[in-house]
Design a protein around this motif. Structure first.
Motif, PDB file in Angstrom:
ATOM      1  N   VAL A  80       0.838  -1.208   0.000  1.00  0.00           N
ATOM      2  CA  VAL A  80       0.000   0.000   0.000  1.00  0.00           C
ATOM      3  C   VAL A  80       0.869   1.253   0.000  1.00  0.00           C
ATOM      4  CG1 VAL A  80      -1.713   1.299   1.305  1.00  0.00           C
ATOM      5  CG2 VAL A  80      -1.910  -1.178   1.120  1.00  0.00           C
ATOM      6  N   VAL A  81       1.926   1.239   0.766  1.00  0.00           N
ATOM      7  CA  VAL A  81       2.797   2.412   0.809  1.00  0.00           C
ATOM      8  C   VAL A  81       3.473   2.617  -0.541  1.00  0.00           C
ATOM      9  CG1 VAL A  81       4.912   3.326   1.832  1.00  0.00           C
ATOM     10  CG2 VAL A  81       3.132   2.357   3.288  1.00  0.00           C
ATOM     11  N   SER A  82       3.840   1.519  -1.221  1.00  0.00           N
ATOM     12  CA  SER A  82       4.449   1.637  -2.543  1.00  0.00           C
ATOM     13  C   SER A  82       3.478   2.273  -3.528  1.00  0.00           C
ATOM     14  CB  SER A  82       4.896   0.254  -3.047  1.00  0.00           C
ATOM     15  OG  SER A  82       5.876  -0.297  -2.181  1.00  0.00           O
ATOM     16  N   LEU A  83       2.230   1.789  -3.508  1.00  0.00           N
ATOM     17  CA  LEU A  83       1.242   2.378  -4.394  1.00  0.00           C
ATOM     18  C   LEU A  83       1.012   3.858  -4.090  1.00  0.00           C
ATOM     19  CD1 LEU A  83      -1.617  -0.256  -4.848  1.00  0.00           C
ATOM     20  CD2 LEU A  83      -0.199   0.765  -6.637  1.00  0.00           C
ATOM     21  N   LEU A  84       0.896   4.150  -2.798  1.00  0.00           N
ATOM     22  CA  LEU A  84       0.641   5.541  -2.414  1.00  0.00           C
ATOM     23  C   LEU A  84       1.813   6.447  -2.765  1.00  0.00           C
ATOM     24  CD1 LEU A  84      -1.111   5.100   1.062  1.00  0.00           C
ATOM     25  CD2 LEU A  84      -2.170   5.639  -1.141  1.00  0.00           C
ATOM     26  N   SER A  85       3.037   5.929  -2.668  1.00  0.00           N
ATOM     27  CA  SER A  85       4.197   6.752  -3.029  1.00  0.00           C
ATOM     28  C   SER A  85       4.216   7.024  -4.520  1.00  0.00           C
ATOM     29  CB  SER A  85       5.481   6.050  -2.582  1.00  0.00           C
ATOM     30  OG  SER A  85       5.649   4.815  -3.273  1.00  0.00           O
ATOM     31  N   LEU A  86       3.799   6.021  -5.313  1.00  0.00           N
ATOM     32  CA  LEU A  86       3.725   6.241  -6.751  1.00  0.00           C
ATOM     33  C   LEU A  86       2.626   7.246  -7.087  1.00  0.00           C
ATOM     34  CD1 LEU A  86       4.171   2.583  -8.029  1.00  0.00           C
ATOM     35  CD2 LEU A  86       5.861   4.427  -8.130  1.00  0.00           C
ATOM     36  N   ILE A  87       1.503   7.128  -6.375  1.00  0.00           N
ATOM     37  CA  ILE A  87       0.393   8.058  -6.619  1.00  0.00           C
ATOM     38  C   ILE A  87       0.772   9.472  -6.206  1.00  0.00           C
ATOM     39  CG2 ILE A  87      -1.959   8.628  -5.896  1.00  0.00           C
ATOM     40  CD1 ILE A  87      -2.484   5.613  -5.697  1.00  0.00           C
ATOM     41  N   SER A  88       1.488   9.577  -5.078  1.00  0.00           N
ATOM     42  CA  SER A  88       1.842  10.905  -4.581  1.00  0.00           C
ATOM     43  C   SER A  88       2.801  11.636  -5.495  1.00  0.00           C
ATOM     44  CB  SER A  88       2.464  10.786  -3.185  1.00  0.00           C
ATOM     45  OG  SER A  88       3.674  10.042  -3.243  1.00  0.00           O
ATOM     46  N   ALA A  89       3.442  10.892  -6.451  1.00  0.00           N
ATOM     47  CA  ALA A  89       4.359  11.560  -7.377  1.00  0.00           C
ATOM     48  C   ALA A  89       3.596  12.507  -8.294  1.00  0.00           C
ATOM     49  CB  ALA A  89       5.134  10.522  -8.209  1.00  0.00           C
ATOM     50  N   SER A  90       2.390  12.132  -8.685  1.00  0.00           N
ATOM     51  CA  SER A  90       1.554  13.029  -9.502  1.00  0.00           C
ATOM     52  C   SER A  90       0.110  12.877  -9.068  1.00  0.00           C
ATOM     53  CB  SER A  90       1.703  12.696 -10.990  1.00  0.00           C
ATOM     54  OG  SER A  90       1.410  11.337 -11.214  1.00  0.00           O
ATOM     55  N   PRO A  91      -0.211  13.351  -7.869  1.00  0.00           N
ATOM     56  CA  PRO A  91      -1.556  13.116  -7.318  1.00  0.00           C
ATOM     57  C   PRO A  91      -2.641  13.876  -8.049  1.00  0.00           C
ATOM     58  CG  PRO A  91      -0.331  14.638  -5.938  1.00  0.00           C
ATOM     59  CD  PRO A  91       0.631  14.177  -6.989  1.00  0.00           C
ATOM     60  N   GLN A  92      -2.297  14.886  -8.821  1.00  0.00           N
ATOM     61  CA  GLN A  92      -3.314  15.695  -9.467  1.00  0.00           C
ATOM     62  C   GLN A  92      -3.815  15.093 -10.772  1.00  0.00           C
ATOM     63  OE1 GLN A  92      -1.699  19.578  -9.854  1.00  0.00           O
ATOM     64  NE2 GLN A  92      -1.584  19.944  -7.620  1.00  0.00           N
ATOM     65  N   THR A  93      -3.283  13.958 -11.152  1.00  0.00           N
ATOM     66  CA  THR A  93      -3.740  13.285 -12.376  1.00  0.00           C
ATOM     67  C   THR A  93      -5.170  12.790 -12.165  1.00  0.00           C
ATOM     68  OG1 THR A  93      -1.477  12.582 -12.808  1.00  0.00           O
ATOM     69  CG2 THR A  93      -3.248  11.465 -14.026  1.00  0.00           C
ATOM     70  N   PRO A  94      -6.137  13.241 -12.973  1.00  0.00           N
ATOM     71  CA  PRO A  94      -7.544  12.856 -12.729  1.00  0.00           C
ATOM     72  C   PRO A  94      -7.772  11.357 -12.767  1.00  0.00           C
ATOM     73  CG  PRO A  94      -7.417  14.705 -14.240  1.00  0.00           C
ATOM     74  CD  PRO A  94      -6.018  14.221 -14.085  1.00  0.00           C
ATOM     75  N   SER A  95      -7.060  10.655 -13.603  1.00  0.00           N
ATOM     76  CA  SER A  95      -7.314   9.218 -13.734  1.00  0.00           C
ATOM     77  C   SER A  95      -6.853   8.441 -12.518  1.00  0.00           C
ATOM     78  CB  SER A  95      -6.599   8.685 -14.992  1.00  0.00           C
ATOM     79  OG  SER A  95      -5.199   8.940 -14.914  1.00  0.00           O
ATOM     80  N   ILE A  96      -6.114   9.069 -11.635  1.00  0.00           N
ATOM     81  CA  ILE A  96      -5.625   8.360 -10.454  1.00  0.00           C
ATOM     82  C   ILE A  96      -6.629   8.421  -9.303  1.00  0.00           C
ATOM     83  CG2 ILE A  96      -4.451  10.163  -9.113  1.00  0.00           C
ATOM     84  CD1 ILE A  96      -3.019   6.739 -10.129  1.00  0.00           C
ATOM     85  N   TYR A  97      -7.604   9.354  -9.340  1.00  0.00           N
ATOM     86  CA  TYR A  97      -8.553   9.513  -8.244  1.00  0.00           C
ATOM     87  C   TYR A  97      -9.357   8.242  -7.947  1.00  0.00           C
ATOM     88  CZ  TYR A  97      -7.631  14.530  -8.799  1.00  0.00           C
ATOM     89  OH  TYR A  97      -7.026  15.754  -8.884  1.00  0.00           O
ATOM     90  N   PRO A  98      -9.855   7.551  -9.028  1.00  0.00           N
ATOM     91  CA  PRO A  98     -10.615   6.317  -8.726  1.00  0.00           C
ATOM     92  C   PRO A  98      -9.744   5.275  -8.037  1.00  0.00           C
ATOM     93  CG  PRO A  98     -11.101   7.075 -10.941  1.00  0.00           C
ATOM     94  CD  PRO A  98      -9.941   7.901 -10.471  1.00  0.00           C
TER      95      PRO A  98
END
Length: 1418
Positions: A80-98
């Motif tokens: 989970v932390v790995s996924l969240l760290s990858l997401i946090s790299a570009s959190p403003q990407t709309p496709s990542i919200y779901p």
């Protein structure tokens, strides 16, 4: 999306699929790159696989797979932390919200099955940083998921998901894309509050609730209530942290008062029953947290002080500890001690007033008693637990203990300790400091220093408790006190600068320590030696008392033989025992004999102290009697010389200096000392006297020494016999003879009077000696001694008359005489100097005198009966001698009884002189019965002999004296344990006088309490028949005293036993026509006060109505006397009026206190949050209803007086009384109005009836009463005394009108708030403009003003209807004046009044111009 874009997307190659390991590896590599390029801005693009919606299901499947692994904590955390760290790299990407929302929701679902450790906590914190990128609707699902799992939370780790709550709710609440977001958040908060909280959930909620900034006041209050109610289930080790978090909440917007109240309630009440050391340590830690929080936020300290100030129910041991802890903050030190002192004093004062208040029920009195006991136990428990992690409050305990001791005189509650088993202020302070001295070595030095400082700086009365504390410490912990000898020496250095009583008490307190420290004893001797050479009389007197105390202490140590102390803590250590070089071979009497000789050349007071001290010394050690007599021989022969003519140098005992007569030698005290020593020598004589006393003088006992020792004893015995013979000769001129001074004749008379007073004391000493001898003989010898006693009593009365003549002849001379302070026991038996002087007559001697008096009275009765037939002339002389002897005995008994109360129980002389003083009671009662029955014989001779009337008057005087003696004894017995059996002894007399009253005995046997049963029997068998007999004989002085005795006894009975006695007195008032002013007042007071509420007010009301028929203002139908109450007539009206008004005034004083308590209760009811959960405290409704009921009874009584034609002084008293009553009514009405923000409660029916009765029966007639008073002033304006009366009423009447209007103002406000017209019975149209006229202008202005008032009455009435008195006055007029039978009219009037409530205060301004002050008129 267009069709072309969809086609290109289908034609684009699918993203590369990644497994969970590859995702972890990718995240790690990306993290390494970020660390490598730390100072460079780098952007990383997410793999297409993560951005594709099709991969979300696969990614979540990896999560569930890892959750099912053998070690899910690390596996899930890593993924989970790995996924969240990858997401946090570009959190403003709309496709990542779901993906983020699905991941968060899935994690909340699997969280209960995961281990709850640091890995899960880090994961949740990571989620918390990305909540802004989760869609709002998805956040609602997350919140619902967490809410559904609240029931599964057991411990604190289970509640880790709640860290997401504050941020989630805040986002939802402020989101624009969510409809009714605020309502959703409120529903979530309500569900959280309504749900069941485990201890883990409670702790978690305390930590996160401070982040709920959106909570309103009510929700915060509910959260606090939920927390405090669930704290009992929290683990003990979590309580300090929890308390600290609650204090943090107080600084984060939560109500500070509620937080403090909850903490005090929990640790003081819920945890109060747990007395384990762990709990005490936890409380100590919480106190430190409170202290720190107050330092950081001073407003929190104000709330701590305000809590106890507004609600005394918060007083418990933890509240005491909190205030003591807060007092360590400098800015709150003084106020903390003030609040604590106020709380303690209020508890004692409230119980004292409630105990003495008749109309308060017994169960409420018991509540007040329990409150005092709770206060005492709470303070002592706070001190006892001060060694459990709360050492920082020790200085505060020391200071508060001394604050209580300094304030003993302010409390005025000393009698509570005796009658109700309470400690009292003084004992409470001593116990605090005594306990602290025992358990804290670090506090001992401070306690001793404070004792020294306060003894030197305070007034004598204030320093008495401090010295008593020092005495307790020395007696309880003597060995630890040895370390502070140097401090005590420093205190002794100021001996000569202290008040004489303080100095004497200080040395007396140090005496037990001198047995362990020879050094301290030597220093005390050195100090008193120096003091003996001071010029101040008081210093020498204190030094003399100290010398006697030192000698007696040494004798007591030798008598005890060994050092015995009760407390194990007082045992000395090895080093301390080595520092005790005390010698048992020392004899202070020998060493200080030179100082005692010097004392015999000082003032008379110093000599009296020496003589009393020598008697105490012989009383303690009879073997020293010979030494003391040898010591007194030279001094005695200065005033008694044996030659051919025996001369008693009474005249040498008095001298004059600068026109002032001084007593140089109290020869009567010297002879009393000698006689007591001789008596003690006779009682304690042994065959082998103590050798230790004689060997200290350097020789051993032999026959010659024994003969020498007995020589002084025989010499004094012989001298006393010669003095007896000299006095029996009756040559007073030779004994009292003074050579006429060349100067003033008045000075000669003063010398003669002083000599006569000394000779009076000598005669009393001789009487005591003869009475002591009379106890040991029988037969003829006893008869001879009784005759001698009667002769000496005649001599005593002759000297009394001589002293009176001297005083009367010099009554107009302004001569300052010290001898005049020592007055004779007849003229001023109640003077302070006589009471403080020890009696020369012992109780056993007075007992003998009373027995002789009974014989004489019995013999006189027989001789009078014979003389009535034989006309024997000798009966007159016998009657005169009997009357003289009985008068002397009764006056001596009265002085003896009064002086006994001034001596302390531990004083050795009290047991020697006063002994079993209660044995005098039965003899005094028998004498009363004899004196009562005696005059019946003489009344038949009134018309035949004038002498008979004089004998009856003498009997009345003697009966009055005997009853006063009984009254004094009974008064002491009700408060002194030494006379507890007095009533039982008095009942023994009834066996002979009233043997046939078996019915009364059966009535009194209904109670199991023996003391109450004895008092009831004493009333039924003795006092009530005696009062009836005295009424039939018209012995008015005796009746007045007897009424006081009956009232004292009945006040000690339960309420259920008072009714029959009250009915009996009422029956007497109905059937007896008494004219004596004082007896009428006593009987009326007895009739009212013997009845329990509400019967007492009904009796007073009935009397007032019958009084109204006699002295009503309209004299057309007035009666001369009441038909049903013979006591009520025109001649007794003034006495009855005065008595009833005094009783009403006492009730109004009680109402003032009750109104203040009602105010406190009202404030607590509106503001208290957690203290109401306790079942110990009542709601106060019963107390409130009792107050209204009592006020209603007062109104009914005053309504009769307002219609009477009272005399000037009584009318003025009545007006002041009514003004004070209206003031209290106004306060009661004000308290019924709810504060802003609180719910308005409808007034009770009892209150509405009180208002109605006041308006109809008191307010309206009161205006007529005032008008008639002013009219009478105008008619009698030529009288000179009317000017002073007008000046007094110039302040009295305006104050009364103001209080009435103030009362009605609050009624108007209450009517608006409750929609109940409380003033419907008030006549607001009554003219209220009272003009205090100048008597100089009354004659010229009376008629025109009167006519103008008559002509303009209608205009004034219209003006009063249109003008507004004040904002509420206008409304009251409208509300209370509807058309008859038209309810709508009243409603319309109220609405119109509200519209006109802003009119100016014209009527009040006009009144201010009409009513003037007398000073302005002049």
């Amino acid at each position: 999306m267009t069709i072309g874009e969809e086609q290109r997307q289908r034609e684009s190659p699918s993203p590369v699929t990644l497994n969970d390991a590859e995702i972890v590896h990718l995240a790690q590599r990306q993290q390494q790159q970020q660390q490598h390029h730390y100072h460079q801005q780098t952007t990383h693009s997410l793999p297409e696989f993560l951005l594709s919606p099709k991969s979300h299901k696969t990614l979540l499947s990896f999560l569930h797979a890892r959750a099912s692994s053998p070690s899910p904590s690390a596996a899930v955390h890593e993924y989970v932390v790995s996924l969240l760290s990858l997401i946090s790299a570009s959190p403003q990407t709309p496709s990542i919200y779901p993906l983020l929302s699905s991941l968060l929701l899935s994690y909340t679902h699997i969280f209960p099955s995961l281990p709850h450790d640091q890995n899960s906590l880090k994961t949740i914190n990571f989620f918390n940083t990305l909540l802004n990128y989760v869609p709002t609707k998805e956040l609602q699902s997350v919140v619902d998921s967490i809410l559904s799992s609240l029931g599964e939370i057991v411990n604190l780790d289970d509640a880790q998901l709640l860290d997401l709550f504050p941020r989630c709710l805040d986002i939802i609440r402020t989101a624009e894309d969510v409809e009714r977001g605020r309502d959703y958040v409120n529903s979530v908060v309500n569900k959280m509050i309504e749900g069941e909280w485990s201890k883990g959930l409670l702790v978690k909620m305390v930590s996160i609730v401070k982040e709920f900034g959106f909570l309103d006041k009510g929700e915060r209050k509910e959260f606090l209530g939920k927390i405090f109610m669930g704290m009992k289930n929290v683990d003990l080790q979590d309580l300090p942290w929890l308390a600290y978090q609650l204090l943090v909440l107080a600084s984060k917007g939560f109500n500070k008062r509620e937080v403090i109240e909850g903490i005090v309630w929990f640790f003081g009440s819920k945890m109060g029953s747990k007395m384990t050391s762990t709990v005490r340590q936890i409380e100590g830690t919480v106190l430190l947290h409170v202290n720190f929080a107050v330092k950081q936020d001073p407003s929190l300290g104000q709330e701590v002080l305000g809590l106890l100030k507004s609600d005394l129910r918060a007083f418990n041991h933890f509240m005491v500890a909190v205030l003591l802890s807060v007092s360590r903050v400098r800015r709150f030190s003084e106020s903390s001690f003030g609040i604590l002192k106020m709380a303690v004093f209020t508890a004692y004062r409230d119980y004292k007033i409630a105990r003495d208040c008749k109309w308060i029920p017994d169960d409420q009195k018991e509540d007040y008693l329990q409150n005092v006991k709770v206060v005492e136990k709470s303070v002592l428990r706070a001190v006892n637990e001060s060694n459990y992690g709360r050492e920082h409050i020790i200085p505060s305990i020391v200071q508060f203990g001394f604050v209580l001791l300094e304030s003993v005189e302010e409390s005025k509650c000393k009698d509570l300790c005796i009658s109700d088993g309470l400690l009292g202020i003084e004992e409470l302070g001593i116990q605090m400091l005594k306990t602290l001295f025992e358990i804290h070595d670090m506090a001992r030095n401070e306690i001793i220093d404070q004792c020294k400082f306060r003894i030197l700086s305070l007034k004598s009365e204030q320093s008495r408790p401090i010295i008593r504390l020092l005495s307790f410490l020395i007696q309880s912990y003597p060995y630890p006190m040895l370390e502070y000898i140097s401090h005590l020496k420093e205190l002794l250095d100021y001996f000569t600068f202290m008040d004489n009583k303080v100095a004497s008490n200080l040395v007396n307190a140090l005496l037990p320590l001198t047995r362990l420290s020879r050094d301290l004893q030597d220093y005390c001797v050195l100090v008193v030696r120096k003091a003996m050479f001071r010029r101040e009389d008081t210093v020498r007197l204190a030094a003399t008392n100290a010398i006697i105390d030192l000698i007696m202490a040494e004798k007591q140590f030798k008598k005890d033989g060994s050092f015995s102390f009760q407390d194990s803590s007082s045992q000395a250590s090895g080093s301390q025992q080595a520092e005790i070089p005390w010698s048992t071979g020392r004899n202070l009497f020998q060493e200080l004999s030179g100082l005692l000789q010097r004392c015999l050349h000082q003032q008379a007071k110093v000599k009296e102290a020496v003589y009393q001290g020598l008697v105490k010394l012989v009383l303690m050690d009879p073997s020293t009697g010979g030494l003391v007599l040898d010591f007194l021989v030279p001094h005695f022969h200065r005033f008694f010389k044996e030659d051919a003519d025996v001369q008693l140098g009474v005249s040498n005992c008095v001298k004059s200096e600068c026109g002032t007569v001084l007593v140089e030698e109290p020869l009567d005290c010297l002879l009393s000392c000698i006689s007591w020593i001789l008596i003690l020598q006779t009682r304690g004589k042994t065959d082998q006297p103590s050798d230790s006393v004689w060997t200290c003088f350097g020789f051993s006992l032999s026959q010659e020494n024994e003969a020498g020792r007995n020589l002084s004893e025989e010499s004094f015995s012989s001298a006393l016999l010669k003095i007896r013979k000299l006095l029996r000769k009756g040559n007073l001129e030779e004994i009292l003879g003074h050579s006429q001074d060349a100067g003033s004749a008045a000075l000669h008379e003063e010398k003669r009077k002083s000599s006569a007073l000394i000779l009076l004391g000598i005669v009393e000493v001789v009487l005591n000696v003869i009475a002591t001898e009379s106890e040991k003989v029988t037969g003829t010898n006893k008869v001879e001694l009784e005759k001698e006693l009667i002769e000496f009593v005649d001599l005593h009365e002759t000297l009394v008359k001589d002293a009176r003549k001297s005083r009367q002849s010099n009554a107009n001379k302004k001569l300052k005489t010290a001898a005049s302070q020592k007055q004779d026991s007849i003229g001023s038996s109640n003077s302070k100097s006589i009471q403080e002087r020890i009696s020369f007559l012992a109780t056993s001697s007075i007992y003998q005198f009373l027995q002789i008096a009974l014989k004489l009275c019995t013999t006189e009765g027989c001789s009078n009966a014979a003389a009535s037939q034989n006309n024997n002339s000798q009966s007159s002389d016998k009657t005169s001698k009997c009357s003289t002897f009985v008068h002397f005995v009764l006056v001596a008994s009265l002085h003896h009884i009064k002086s006994s109360a001034t001596f302390k129980k531990e004083d050795p002389l009290k047991m020697l002189v006063y002994g079993e003083i209660k044995t005098l009671g039965p003899l005094l009662l028998k004498l009363v019965f004899l004196l009562k029955s005696g005059p019946k014989v003489m009344t038949s001779q009134k018309k035949k002999e004038i002498k008979g009337k004089k004998d009856v008057e003498d009997r009345k005087e003697l009966l009055h004296l005997a009853l006063i003696c009984l009254k004094e004894m009974i008064t002491i017995s009700l408060y002194d344990s030494c006379l507890t059996g007095l009533v039982e002894n008095l009942l023994s007399v009834s066996e002979l006088e009233h043997a046939g009253l078996d019915t009364e005995r059966d009535l009194a046997s209904c109670t199991d309490n023996q003391a109450i049963r004895n008092r009831e029997l004493f009333l039924l068998i003795i006092l009530k028949p005696l009062l009836s007999d005295l009424l039939s004989l018209s012995f008015f002085d005796g009746i007045e005293v007897l009424c006081d005795i009956i009232l004292m006894i009945v006040n000690k009975l339960p309420s259920k036993l008072r009714y029959s006695h009250g009915a009996w007195v009422i029956d007497i008032c109905k059937t007896n026509d008494i004219k004596n002013f004082h007896v009428v007042k006593s009987m009326i007071r007895l009739a009212i006060c013997l009845n329990s509420p509400p019967t007492d007010m009904q009796v007073a009301q009935d009397m007032a109505k019958k009084m109204l028929k006699i002295i009503q203002s309209d004299n057309s139908d007035s009666l001369e006397a009441s038909e049903s109450f013979s006591l009520i007539n025109l001649s007794t009206a003034s006495a009855i009026t005065s008595c009833i008004l005094q009783i009403i005034e006492a009730d109004i004083v009680d109402m003032e206190w009750a109104t203040k308590k009602l105010k406190t209760t009202s404030l607590v009811t509106h503001k208290s949050t957690y203290l109401n959960h306790e079942g110990k405290h009542t709601s106060g409704l019963a107390f409130e209803e009792n107050l209204y009921s009592r006020a209603k009874a007062v109104v009914e009584i005053l309504s009769s007086f307002v219609l009477m034609s009272l005399k000037d002084s009584q009318a003025e008293h009545f007006l002041r009384l009514v003004a004070k009553f209206y003031k209290h009514l106004a306060q009661m009405s004000k308290l019924k109005i709810a504060p802003k923000g609180c719910k308005q409660i409808l007034p009770s029916l009892q209150f509405q009836k009180l208002v109605e009765l006041t308006c109809k029966q008191l307010t309206v007639p009161l205006y007529n009463f005032v008008a008639e008073m002013q009219q009478e002033q105008q008619e009698n304006s030529n009288n000179k005394g009317i000017i002073n009366k007008i000046r007094r009423e110039n302040k009295c009447i305006p104050d009364l009108i103001f209080q009435i209007e103030d009362y009605e103002r609050y009624l108007i406000q209450l009517s608006k708030a409750t929609k109940i017209n409380l003033l419907r019975h008030a006549k607001r149209s009554t003219a209220r403009d009272f003009k205090i006229l100048d008597p100089k202008n009354v004659v010229g202005e009376d008629v025109p003003d009167h006519e103008a008032n008559q002509n303009n009455s209608a205009a004034d009435e219209n003006e009063s209807g249109s003008d507004s008195e004040d904002n509420e006055g206008n409304e009251s007029e409208k509300v209370s004046s509807p058309q008859p039978g038209s309810p709508l009219a009243a409603e319309d009037s109220e609405c119109e009044a509200e519209d006109r409530s802003d009119l100016p205060n014209t009527k009040r301004l006009k009144r201010g111009m009409v009513v003037h002050d007398s000073d302005d008129e002049e």
